[in-house]
Structure formats: structure tokens, C-alpha cells
Design a protein around this motif. Structure first.
Motif, short mmCIF file in Angstrom:
data_model
loop_
_atom_site.label_atom_id
_atom_site.label_comp_id
_atom_site.label_asym_id
_atom_site.label_seq_id
_atom_site.Cartn_x
_atom_site.Cartn_y
_atom_site.Cartn_z
N UNK A 1 19.85 -9.43 1.77
CA UNK A 1 18.61 -8.99 1.13
C UNK A 1 18.57 -7.48 0.99
N UNK A 2 19.14 -6.79 2.01
CA UNK A 2 19.10 -5.33 2.00
C UNK A 2 20.37 -4.71 1.45
N UNK A 3 21.34 -5.54 1.05
CA UNK A 3 22.64 -5.03 0.65
C UNK A 3 22.63 -4.16 -0.58
N UNK A 4 21.62 -4.30 -1.45
CA UNK A 4 21.60 -3.53 -2.68
C UNK A 4 21.39 -2.05 -2.43
N UNK A 5 20.79 -1.68 -1.30
CA UNK A 5 20.47 -0.28 -1.04
C UNK A 5 21.38 0.34 0.01
N UNK A 6 22.35 -0.44 0.52
CA UNK A 6 23.22 0.07 1.57
C UNK A 6 24.67 0.09 1.10
N UNK A 7 25.42 1.13 1.43
CA UNK A 7 26.85 1.13 1.18
C UNK A 7 27.51 0.22 2.20
N UNK A 8 28.70 -0.29 1.85
CA UNK A 8 29.36 -1.28 2.69
C UNK A 8 30.22 -0.60 3.76
N UNK A 9 29.59 0.26 4.55
CA UNK A 9 30.26 0.91 5.66
C UNK A 9 29.98 0.20 6.98
N UNK A 10 29.16 -0.85 6.92
CA UNK A 10 28.80 -1.61 8.11
C UNK A 10 29.38 -3.01 8.00
N UNK A 11 29.69 -3.60 9.14
CA UNK A 11 30.17 -4.98 9.12
C UNK A 11 29.71 -5.68 10.39
N UNK A 12 29.61 -7.00 10.26
CA UNK A 12 29.22 -7.86 11.37
C UNK A 12 30.24 -8.97 11.50
N UNK A 13 30.78 -9.15 12.71
CA UNK A 13 31.75 -10.21 12.99
C UNK A 13 31.13 -11.25 13.90
N UNK A 14 31.42 -12.51 13.61
CA UNK A 14 31.08 -13.59 14.53
C UNK A 14 32.30 -14.49 14.65
N UNK A 15 32.73 -14.80 15.88
CA UNK A 15 33.89 -15.66 16.06
C UNK A 15 33.67 -16.61 17.22
N UNK A 16 34.32 -17.76 17.11
CA UNK A 16 34.37 -18.75 18.18
C UNK A 16 35.83 -18.95 18.54
N UNK A 17 36.14 -18.91 19.83
CA UNK A 17 37.52 -19.04 20.25
C UNK A 17 37.68 -19.99 21.41
N UNK A 18 38.94 -20.22 21.75
CA UNK A 18 39.28 -21.04 22.90
C UNK A 18 39.97 -20.15 23.92
N UNK A 19 39.44 -20.13 25.13
CA UNK A 19 39.91 -19.24 26.18
C UNK A 19 40.59 -20.02 27.30
N UNK A 20 41.76 -19.58 27.70
CA UNK A 20 42.47 -20.12 28.86
C UNK A 20 42.57 -19.01 29.89
N UNK A 21 42.03 -19.24 31.09
CA UNK A 21 41.98 -18.18 32.08
C UNK A 21 42.46 -18.59 33.45
N UNK A 22 42.88 -17.58 34.21
CA UNK A 22 43.25 -17.76 35.61
C UNK A 22 42.56 -16.67 36.41
#
Length: 237
Positions: free
Chosen positions: A19-40
């Protein structure tokens, strides 16, 4: 239920930025990710077993801004929750929650032949919660280290990226004490490598592999190792 709530948040953010993209330059970004984690995990201050293993989903949210001088500022939130298990007794298993927030500021030092390199500082705040009856335990870590980011543009739609962070100083607070550790006792590495494909000027998909390792050389020894495979989206606005 948690996945549905996370998707609602992502949709709302994308709707707002569009909605606000028309007035903003594309110098900002948003990431969303889902992953699988194996831990010790090994933490002799919290639990007596020398090794616990866990597998879980991990959720990542990241905001990034690139300035006119191509300096990168980014904030990332990580969240995972899992039962950790051992091969001694199931009675010693417990629920493990880990929440991390990283803040990085990186300056461009190289841009030639499709290769872009940034270096700078990164801090990481990490809260680990151990659901062990009768008294739940926690560990809060605050680290500061050096970070570098590499990006290679394959073509207009595809690029490879990698980020390496080497924490050099650790502040650790637990239920019973607080201490500061430097490289002679604390060693850590956070490494990410990934591939990105642009579907449009604003939207791209990402596939990445993360490797995280922490080691604390004290009487109550601490080790944690994580492997992650993440699939996500990136929205520029």
C-alpha cells in the motif's frame, strides 16, 4: 495454529508495504523463512547429560535497509521450540526454547565483476529457556563480533549470497551467575550460504543453509551445534 498466526502476520506486513510502496524507494526488504533445524546441545550447568539432540522447525524474520552508499543495516529474529532428547533416560528430556535477535551494520568494501562484499559489526542477543522441573532455567547470551557478507549476481534474476560472522566477546547471564568471556574461552561461528531467484522487482524466493557453532571452555562446559535448511521469501519496498 502457530503456523497460521505467522502466515497472517506475513500477509499483513506485505499488504501494508504494498500500500505504501508507491512513495518509497526499494531500499528496504523483509524476509520470512521457515526451516528445519538439527541441533546438538551440551550444557553441564543446566543438565548432567553430556549430549542432547533435537530436531525442530525454525522461523526467521529479517528487516534490511540499504543506504545510498550501499551500507547494509539489518535486524533478524529467530525462534525455535523443541524437545531435547538423550540416550540415557527419557526422564531427563525437557522442552527447549531459543529466541535470538541479531543486529548488523555492514559497509561496502568491494563491488566489481558482479561480486559485492560488505564487512562490519554484528551483535547477537540469545535467550535459551530450559523447561526443567521443578525450577526452570535460562541462559541469556549477548555477543559482539565481526561479520562479512558476499553476494554474486549470476544474472538479472539469480544471485548467490553468503554471510560469515565470528563473535569475539560474550556476556552470559544464567540463573546463578554472570560472566564475560573472550576468545581464549569462547569460540563461535555463524555461517550462511544461499541462493535467491527474483520473481519480480519486489518479490524473490530464497533457499539457504545455516551452520552455527558455539563453544565455551569452562568447568561447566557448553557446546551447541546447529544445521539448518531454510526456505523463504523476500519482499522489497
Amino acid at each position: 495454529m502457530k503456523q497460521n498466526q505467522l502466515l497472517i502476520v506475513v500477509i499483513c506486513v506485505l499488504s501494508f508495504t504494498n500500500f505504501n510502496g508507491q512513495t518509497l524507494s526499494k531500499n528496504n526488504s523483509f524476509d520470512f523463512s521457515i526451516g528445519y533445524n538439527v541441533g546438538a546441545l551440551k550444557n553441564l550447568e543446566i543438565a548432567p547429560v553430556s549430549r542432547y539432540d533435537y530436531n525442530s522447525a525454525i522461523y526467521k524474520f529479517k528487516y534490511q535497509r540499504i543506504t545510498k552508499k550501499e551500507k547494509i543495516f539489518e535486524v533478524q529474529l529467530d525462534y525455535l521450540q523443541s524437545e531435547v532428547e538423550n540416550n540415557v533416560s527419557s526422564l531427563l528430556n525437557f522442552e527447549y526454547t531459543k529466541i535470538g535477535i541479531s543486529v548488523a551494520s555492514l559497509k561496502k568494501i568491494y563491488n566489481k565483476n558482479r561480486l559485492l562484499i560488505h564487512v562490519g559489526l554484528e551483535s547477537y542477543s540469545d535467550l535459551s529457556l530450559y523447561d526443567i522441573n521443578p525450577n526452570n532455567q535460562f541462559v541469556f547470551d549477548q555477543t559482539l563480533g565481526l561479520s562479512s557478507r558476499f553476494s554474486y549476481q549470476i544474472n538479472q534474476k539469480q544471485h548467490l549470497f553468503s554471510k560469515l560472522t565470528l563473535p569475539t566477546l560474550l556476556l552470559r547471564i544464567t540463573n546463578s551467575n554472570a560472566n564475560v568471556y573472550s576468545l581464549n574461552r569462547f569460540q563461535s561461528i555463524l555461517w550462511k550460504i544461499g541462493y535467491s531467484y527474483s520473481f519480480s522487482e519486489q518479490l524473490s524466493g530464497q533457499l539457504s543453509y545455516d551452520f552455527n557453532y558455539d563453544r565455551l571452555q569452562i568447568s561447566n562446559a557448553f557446546r551447541e551445534l546447529q544445521y539448518q535448511v531454510n526456505l523463504g521469501i523476500n519482499y522489497k519496498f
